[in-house]
Design an enzyme around this catalytic site. Structure first.
Site, PDB file in Angstrom:
ATOM      1  N   GLY A 109       0.840  -1.203   0.000  1.00 42.19           N
ATOM      2  CA  GLY A 109       0.000   0.000   0.000  1.00 42.19           C
ATOM      3  C   GLY A 109       0.871   1.247   0.000  1.00 42.19           C
ATOM      4  CB  VAL A 130      -1.126  -7.863  -0.734  1.00 43.07           C
ATOM      5  CG1 VAL A 130      -0.058  -6.795  -0.896  1.00 43.07           C
ATOM      6  CG2 VAL A 130      -2.466  -7.264  -0.305  1.00 43.07           C
ATOM      7  CB  SER A 160      -8.930  -0.364  11.414  1.00 47.30           C
ATOM      8  OG  SER A 160     -10.023   0.492  11.668  1.00 47.30           O
ATOM      9  CE1 TYR A 210     -10.833  -1.320   6.553  1.00 44.48           C
ATOM     10  CE2 TYR A 210     -11.706  -0.577   8.674  1.00 44.48           C
ATOM     11  CZ  TYR A 210     -10.720  -0.530   7.695  1.00 44.48           C
ATOM     12  OH  TYR A 210      -9.637   0.299   7.856  1.00 44.48           O
ATOM     13  CE  LYS A 227      -7.744  -2.715   7.942  1.00 46.51           C
ATOM     14  NZ  LYS A 227      -6.403  -2.594   7.378  1.00 46.51           N
ATOM     15  CB  ILE A 273      -5.240   8.579   8.977  1.00 48.92           C
ATOM     16  CG1 ILE A 273      -5.046   7.805  10.307  1.00 48.92           C
ATOM     17  CG2 ILE A 273      -3.917   9.153   8.485  1.00 48.92           C
ATOM     18  CD1 ILE A 273      -4.575   8.616  11.485  1.00 48.92           C
TER      19      ILE A 273
HETATM   20  N1  LIG Z   1      -7.431   6.486   6.703  1.00 59.52           N
HETATM   21  C1  LIG Z   1      -7.927   6.085   7.837  1.00 59.52           C
HETATM   22  O1  LIG Z   1      -8.551   6.853   8.583  1.00 59.52           O
HETATM   23  C2  LIG Z   1      -7.741   4.654   8.293  1.00 59.52           C
HETATM   24  C3  LIG Z   1      -8.241   4.297   9.562  1.00 59.52           C
HETATM   25  C4  LIG Z   1      -8.045   3.001  10.017  1.00 59.52           C
HETATM   26  C5  LIG Z   1      -7.348   2.084   9.258  1.00 59.52           C
HETATM   27  N2  LIG Z   1      -6.887   2.443   8.029  1.00 59.52           N
HETATM   28  C6  LIG Z   1      -6.141   1.428   7.285  1.00 59.52           C
HETATM   29  O2  LIG Z   1      -4.868   1.930   6.944  1.00 59.52           O
HETATM   30  C7  LIG Z   1      -4.391   1.325   5.754  1.00 59.52           C
HETATM   31  C8  LIG Z   1      -3.952   2.408   4.771  1.00 59.52           C
HETATM   32  O3  LIG Z   1      -5.081   3.190   4.492  1.00 59.52           O
HETATM   33  P1  LIG Z   1      -4.997   4.628   3.791  1.00 59.52           P
HETATM   34  O4  LIG Z   1      -5.996   5.456   4.499  1.00 59.52           O
HETATM   35  O5  LIG Z   1      -3.599   5.051   3.668  1.00 59.52           O
HETATM   36  O6  LIG Z   1      -5.641   4.229   2.379  1.00 59.52           O
HETATM   37  P2  LIG Z   1      -5.245   4.547   0.865  1.00 59.52           P
HETATM   38  O7  LIG Z   1      -6.414   4.052   0.083  1.00 59.52           O
HETATM   39  O8  LIG Z   1      -4.808   5.940   0.721  1.00 59.52           O
HETATM   40  O9  LIG Z   1      -4.003   3.586   0.639  1.00 59.52           O
HETATM   41  C9  LIG Z   1      -4.144   2.199   0.554  1.00 59.52           C
HETATM   42  C10 LIG Z   1      -3.250   1.682  -0.537  1.00 59.52           C
HETATM   43  O10 LIG Z   1      -3.380   0.268  -0.585  1.00 59.52           O
HETATM   44  C11 LIG Z   1      -3.405  -0.142  -1.923  1.00 59.52           C
HETATM   45  N3  LIG Z   1      -4.075  -1.443  -2.013  1.00 59.52           N
HETATM   46  C12 LIG Z   1      -5.369  -1.730  -1.754  1.00 59.52           C
HETATM   47  N4  LIG Z   1      -5.607  -3.029  -1.976  1.00 59.52           N
HETATM   48  C13 LIG Z   1      -4.434  -3.579  -2.394  1.00 59.52           C
HETATM   49  C14 LIG Z   1      -4.042  -4.883  -2.783  1.00 59.52           C
HETATM   50  N5  LIG Z   1      -4.930  -5.905  -2.823  1.00 59.52           N
HETATM   51  N6  LIG Z   1      -2.753  -5.097  -3.123  1.00 59.52           N
HETATM   52  C15 LIG Z   1      -1.857  -4.081  -3.109  1.00 59.52           C
HETATM   53  N7  LIG Z   1      -2.185  -2.819  -2.780  1.00 59.52           N
HETATM   54  C16 LIG Z   1      -3.457  -2.577  -2.419  1.00 59.52           C
HETATM   55  C17 LIG Z   1      -4.150   0.949  -2.661  1.00 59.52           C
HETATM   56  O11 LIG Z   1      -3.896   0.950  -4.064  1.00 59.52           O
HETATM   57  C18 LIG Z   1      -3.618   2.197  -1.955  1.00 59.52           C
HETATM   58  O12 LIG Z   1      -2.473   2.692  -2.617  1.00 59.52           O
HETATM   59  C19 LIG Z   1      -5.527   0.458   5.234  1.00 59.52           C
HETATM   60  O13 LIG Z   1      -5.284  -0.877   5.579  1.00 59.52           O
HETATM   61  C20 LIG Z   1      -6.729   1.004   5.962  1.00 59.52           C
HETATM   62  O14 LIG Z   1      -7.721   0.014   6.127  1.00 59.52           O
HETATM   63  C21 LIG Z   1      -7.079   3.690   7.523  1.00 59.52           C
END
Ligand SMILES: NC(=O)c1ccc[n+]([C@@H]2O[C@H](COP(=O)([O-])OP(=O)(O)OC[C@H]3O[C@@H](n4cnc5c(N)ncnc54)[C@H](O)[C@@H]3O)[C@@H](O)[C@H]2O)c1
Length: 246
Positions: free
Chosen positions: A8, A59, A137, A150, A154, A183
């Site tokens: 990611g 992945v 998360s 989801y 997690k 975030i």
């Molecule tokens: N943003 C938030 O508030 C928040 C809160 C809790 C948890 N999260 C978790 O944090 C992590 C990152 O989230 P983010 O907010 O940076 O999201 P984002 O969507 O900006 O980044 C996620 C990245 O993962 C890549 N991705 C998705 N599925 C994939 C796969 N099967 N194989 C390879 N790459 C893949 C996407 O292309 C993207 O570049 C995630 O796991 C998300 O669930 C985010």
């Protein structure tokens, strides 16, 4: 200097983790199923004088993960640091979650994490040193309405963290979990645009520190977990949430 693989890594907090690792001297394999995003993150690192290679990889596909890990070993060397930020989200009432949607969530968020750890960890066992940083998360801590699939995926990542920490502690490998909340990333912005998440103003008013988190907030936690000094810190969930869930 270590070789780090970040899934990611093309977007959001994964991208911030890539940049901070590179700024501290690690060579970074930027892994993302969005190949252009991965290339752009690797370009940014190289433009700052760092070392990075991009890998377009889903992945959830074990063969792709193993192929990519083999290429990283060949191009950069054995992997010492793994951070898994690749993830998907979805908002659906429980009774409307299809078996396919449930499975897809597990395939990417939980099984994808399993694939990456299992593919990479032999390098760490061989070296007698490793740092594994898994992103879950806050929904794994508190549950998530309309996000049962989801939050369940997690929660699995958190159990994976603890179990791996117990199994690989004796080999010098620490395994920790960052549980982010609210975030400011493209994923969060998409949730707001769809009307699934509160506006920045409404969310900020509910967060004790009165702002959304940033990718750099998550990366700062990841840098501690990656450090040599964090060798007695394993199996832990680090809530990076502005004080929302304490
Ligand atoms: N943003 C938030 O508030 C928040 C809160 C809790 C948890 N999260 C978790 O944090 C992590 C990152 O989230 P983010 O907010 O940076 O999201 P984002 O969507 O900006 O980044 C996620 C990245 O993962 C890549 N991705 C998705 N599925 C994939 C796969 N099967 N194989 C390879 N790459 C893949 C996407 O292309 C993207 O570049 C995630 O796991 C998300 O669930 C985010």
């Amino acid at each position: 200097m270590k070789i780090a693989m970040v899934t990611g890594g093309g977007s959001g907090m994964g991208r911030s983790i890539c940049l901070q690792l590179a700024q501290r001297g690690d060579a970074v394999a930027v892994v993302d199923w969005d190949g252009d995003a991965a290339e752009s993150a690797a370009d940014e690192i190289r433009s700052e004088g760092g070392r990075a290679v991009a890998f377009k990889t889903d992945v959830s596909d074990r063969a792709q993960v193993d192929t990519t890990v083999g290429k990283i070993r060949a191009e950069l060397g054995p992997i010492g640091v793994l951070a898994t930020s690749a993830g998907i989200t979805d908002f659906t009432p429980f009774l409307e979650i299809t078996t396919e949607a449930w499975q897809k969530m597990m395939d990417v968020n939980l099984t994808g994490t399993f694939h990456c750890v299992q593919s990479v960890i032999p390098d760490m066992i061989e070296a007698g040193w490793g740092r594994i940083i898994l992103i879950s998360s806050s929904s794994a801590q508190r549950g998530g309405p309309r996000m049962v699939h989801y939050a369940s995926s997690k929660g699995g990542v958190f159990a994976l963290t603890k179990s791996l920490a117990l199994e690989f502690g004796p080999q010098g490998i620490t395994v920790n979990n960052i549980a982010p909340s609210s975030i400011e990333t493209p994923m969060h912005a998409a949730g707001r645009a769809e009307g699934r998440l509160s506006s920045v103003e409404e969310a900020s008013a509910r967060i004790p520190v009165r702002r959304l988190g940033t990718g750099d907030d998550i990366a700062a936690a990841a840098m501690f977990l990656r450090s040599d000094e964090a060798s007695y810190f394993t199996g832990q969930l680090m809530g990076v949430n502005g004080g929302s869930y304490i």
